[in-house]
Design an enzyme around this catalytic site. Structure first.
Site, PDB file in Angstrom:
ATOM      1  N   GLN A  17      -7.264   9.507  -9.189  1.00  0.00           N
ATOM      2  CA  GLN A  17      -6.692   8.724  -8.084  1.00  0.00           C
ATOM      3  C   GLN A  17      -5.246   9.059  -7.712  1.00  0.00           C
ATOM      4  O   GLN A  17      -4.910   9.140  -6.525  1.00  0.00           O
ATOM      5  CB  GLN A  17      -6.785   7.219  -8.423  1.00  0.00           C
ATOM      6  CG  GLN A  17      -6.340   6.339  -7.280  1.00  0.00           C
ATOM      7  CD  GLN A  17      -6.375   4.850  -7.549  1.00  0.00           C
ATOM      8  OE1 GLN A  17      -5.735   4.083  -6.860  1.00  0.00           O
ATOM      9  NE2 GLN A  17      -7.113   4.409  -8.548  1.00  0.00           N
ATOM     10  N   GLU A 139      -4.313   4.293 -14.916  1.00  0.00           N
ATOM     11  CA  GLU A 139      -3.691   3.199 -14.161  1.00  0.00           C
ATOM     12  C   GLU A 139      -3.112   2.057 -15.022  1.00  0.00           C
ATOM     13  O   GLU A 139      -1.924   1.758 -14.967  1.00  0.00           O
ATOM     14  CB  GLU A 139      -4.752   2.623 -13.201  1.00  0.00           C
ATOM     15  CG  GLU A 139      -4.380   1.356 -12.479  1.00  0.00           C
ATOM     16  CD  GLU A 139      -3.287   1.562 -11.443  1.00  0.00           C
ATOM     17  OE1 GLU A 139      -3.405   2.470 -10.634  1.00  0.00           O
ATOM     18  OE2 GLU A 139      -2.303   0.799 -11.451  1.00  0.00           O
ATOM     19  N   ASP A 168      -1.485   4.378 -10.020  1.00  0.00           N
ATOM     20  CA  ASP A 168      -2.081   5.579  -9.421  1.00  0.00           C
ATOM     21  C   ASP A 168      -1.643   5.763  -7.970  1.00  0.00           C
ATOM     22  O   ASP A 168      -0.927   6.703  -7.628  1.00  0.00           O
ATOM     23  CB  ASP A 168      -3.608   5.480  -9.467  1.00  0.00           C
ATOM     24  CG  ASP A 168      -4.150   5.815 -10.835  1.00  0.00           C
ATOM     25  OD1 ASP A 168      -3.473   6.523 -11.588  1.00  0.00           O
ATOM     26  OD2 ASP A 168      -5.265   5.375 -11.157  1.00  0.00           O
ATOM     27  N   GLY A 247      11.738 -13.596  -4.846  1.00  0.00           N
ATOM     28  CA  GLY A 247      12.999 -13.523  -4.122  1.00  0.00           C
ATOM     29  C   GLY A 247      13.794 -14.807  -4.249  1.00  0.00           C
ATOM     30  O   GLY A 247      13.482 -15.679  -5.071  1.00  0.00           O
ATOM     31  N   GLY A 248      14.826 -14.941  -3.439  1.00  0.00           N
ATOM     32  CA  GLY A 248      15.687 -16.119  -3.512  1.00  0.00           C
ATOM     33  C   GLY A 248      15.071 -17.339  -2.839  1.00  0.00           C
ATOM     34  O   GLY A 248      15.623 -18.435  -2.915  1.00  0.00           O
TER      35      GLY A 248
END
Ligand code: CAO
Length: 425
Positions: A17, A139, A168, A247-248
């Site tokens: 892959q 993977e 992959d 995130g924030g």
């Protein structure tokens, strides 16, 4: 219309892959991708997870569009000779064999440079230099070694691998960018170069925000993690954060109408600071807009569980699409959890060419993911993957300029046939 990489010839020694994702992208951008495969056998994925007897698997067909296939036994002397001719003719060689395999074929970096100083030689390996450099890697090993698994899942459960093939396909993307950058540099330097994208490094690159959090942890608790609002102390390493937003802006996956029977009746919901007042109105808690302890983002951090529980009471009264339709006009970020069935049927993805239907002589029509990167001057037309060795004669004639007699001499050398050892296996 011309293509972005028109005229670039890629000697594609990839399999499974990671490498094939990279060369498929190069093919979609217009490169002539010549996939070299073992006679009689080819890329192992041709025969993995077979769903239509006698046809190449979806695993193979979905990773090898727009390529040509030539079969060459790289251990046969005549086969080696052809490979060297191809190295001299192509611009890029891409491979993801186990460490040392290409060297054992006689194609060391030194030999490649002798044959073609303009060659860009790109490799995927599991690890970069160091104690694991000789390991074979798949993977999930990369997801674990790159920091993804330890930071995925719920705090009270085991590490988890993700469905996205970041080890992959993620590495293939990194490698493709390296190759394109090297082609660009070659315009001025006149020289090729080595391009390496180890899978561990690529996964880590995609986990960058978790290394950010590891360093923030030294300064105090990670207040946006739900375990903070649960009063559970942090350990030494970044914990698994369930579906908390990375995130924030705090976010969670919340149940929607029908969740009792539909495993995908969920929405991702973000209580973005800028949209807080609208969130309060839409869920029916308008007093939270001004209430002390709720009105300011920092004050809400120790109440995220309570807040999301309340939002969920509201989302459970709506389908995931109704949540999207109600929130989007208010600029409240939300997104439905789409099943693969829903994605396969998505009209927008089909219209943009990201979901495509491809016809194949042995399996008939099937769905694939087309090129997700859109270039306005280099449109992509997805064509089916090659049958094993389908273009052997064509490549010998058009790329190496062989006459019909030379092609039959090459074939009678046995270099395009399974070796006795392979045939016996
Ligand atoms: N003619 C003759 N021999 C050929 C050939 C050809 N055209 N193409 C390949 N071979 C041979 C190789 O030379 C190698 O032989 P030797 O070991 O005797 O030198 C052999 O086939 C097997 O190659 P391999 O070791 O790469 O294959 P594997 O199935 O044992 O391992 C994988 C697969 C993926 C674990 C390994 O290739 C690897 O670690 N690659 C780098 C990391 C990577 O890309 N992993 C992601 C794969 S997708 O999950």
């Amino acid at each position: 219309m011309s293509k972005a990489l028109e005229g670039v010839k890629v000697l594609d020694f990839t399999h499974v892959q990671s490498g094939p994702t990279c060369t498929q992208l190069l093919a979609w951008f217009g490169a002539d991708v010549i996939k070299v495969e073992r006679p009689g056998e080819g890329d192992a994925t041709r025969k993995q997870l077979i769903d239509v007897p006698g046809a190449d698997s979806l695993y193979f067909t979905m990773l090898n569009h727009n390529k040509r296939s030539i079969t060459i036994d790289s251990k046969n002397p005549k086969g080696k000779e052809i490979l060297e001719r191809l190295v001299q003719t192509c611009d890029v060689l891409v491979e993801n064999f186990a460490p040392g395999a290409l060297d054992r074929m006689g194609l060391t970096w030194e030999r490649i440079q002798q044959l073609n100083p303009r060659m860009i030689y790109a490799s995927v390996k599991g690890f970069g230099p160091g104690k694991y450099e000789d390991c074979k890697v798949y993977e999930n090993v990369a997801q674990c070694a790159g920091g993804s698994a330890s930071t995925t899942g719920f705090r009270d459960g085991p590490p988890l691998v993700t469905g996205a093939q970041i080890g992959d396909s993620g590495t293939g993307l990194h490698l493709a960018l390296g190759i394109v950058a090297a082609l660009f540099q070659r315009e001025t330097s006149g020289r090729g170069q080595r391009v390496q994208a180890p899978m561990q490094d690529s996964v880590l690159n995609l986990c960058r925000v978790k290394l950010r959090d590891q360093q923030r942890l030294a300064k105090g608790p990670l207040k946006e993690y739900s375990q903070h609002s649960e009063g559970i102390p942090f350990g030494e390493a970044v914990p698994r954060a369930g579906n908390d937003s990375g995130g924030g802006q705090p976010g969670r996956i919340l149940k929607c109408k029908g969740w009792e029977t539909d495993p995908n009746a969920y929405t991702y919901f973000i209580t973005q600071a800028a949209a807080w007042e609208k969130v309060c109105d839409v869920i029916g808690e308008p007093e939270w807009k001004t209430k002390p302890g709720y009105s300011k983002p920092a004050e809400r951090l120790d109440k995220l569980n309570e807040i999301f529980n309340r939002v969920e009471q509201w989302t459970m009264t709506k389908t995931k699409f109704e949540v999207m339709d109600l929130c989007n006009p208010l600029d409240i970020p939300a997104g439905p959890i789409l099943s693969m069935k829903e994605i396969a049927e998505d009209e927008g993805l089909r219209a943009s060419g990201t979901i495509v239907e491809v016809d194949h002589p042995k399996r008939g029509k099937y769905l694939s993911v087309g090129c997700p990167i859109k270039l306005s001057d280099s449109p992509v037309e997805v064509t089916r993957s090659p049958l094993l060795g389908e273009h052997t004669d064509e490549i010998l004639a058009t790329v190496l300029g062989y006459s019909a007699d030379e092609i039959s001499a090459f074939k009678s050398s046995g270099a395009t046939e399974p070796s006795k050892k392979m045939a016996a296996e």
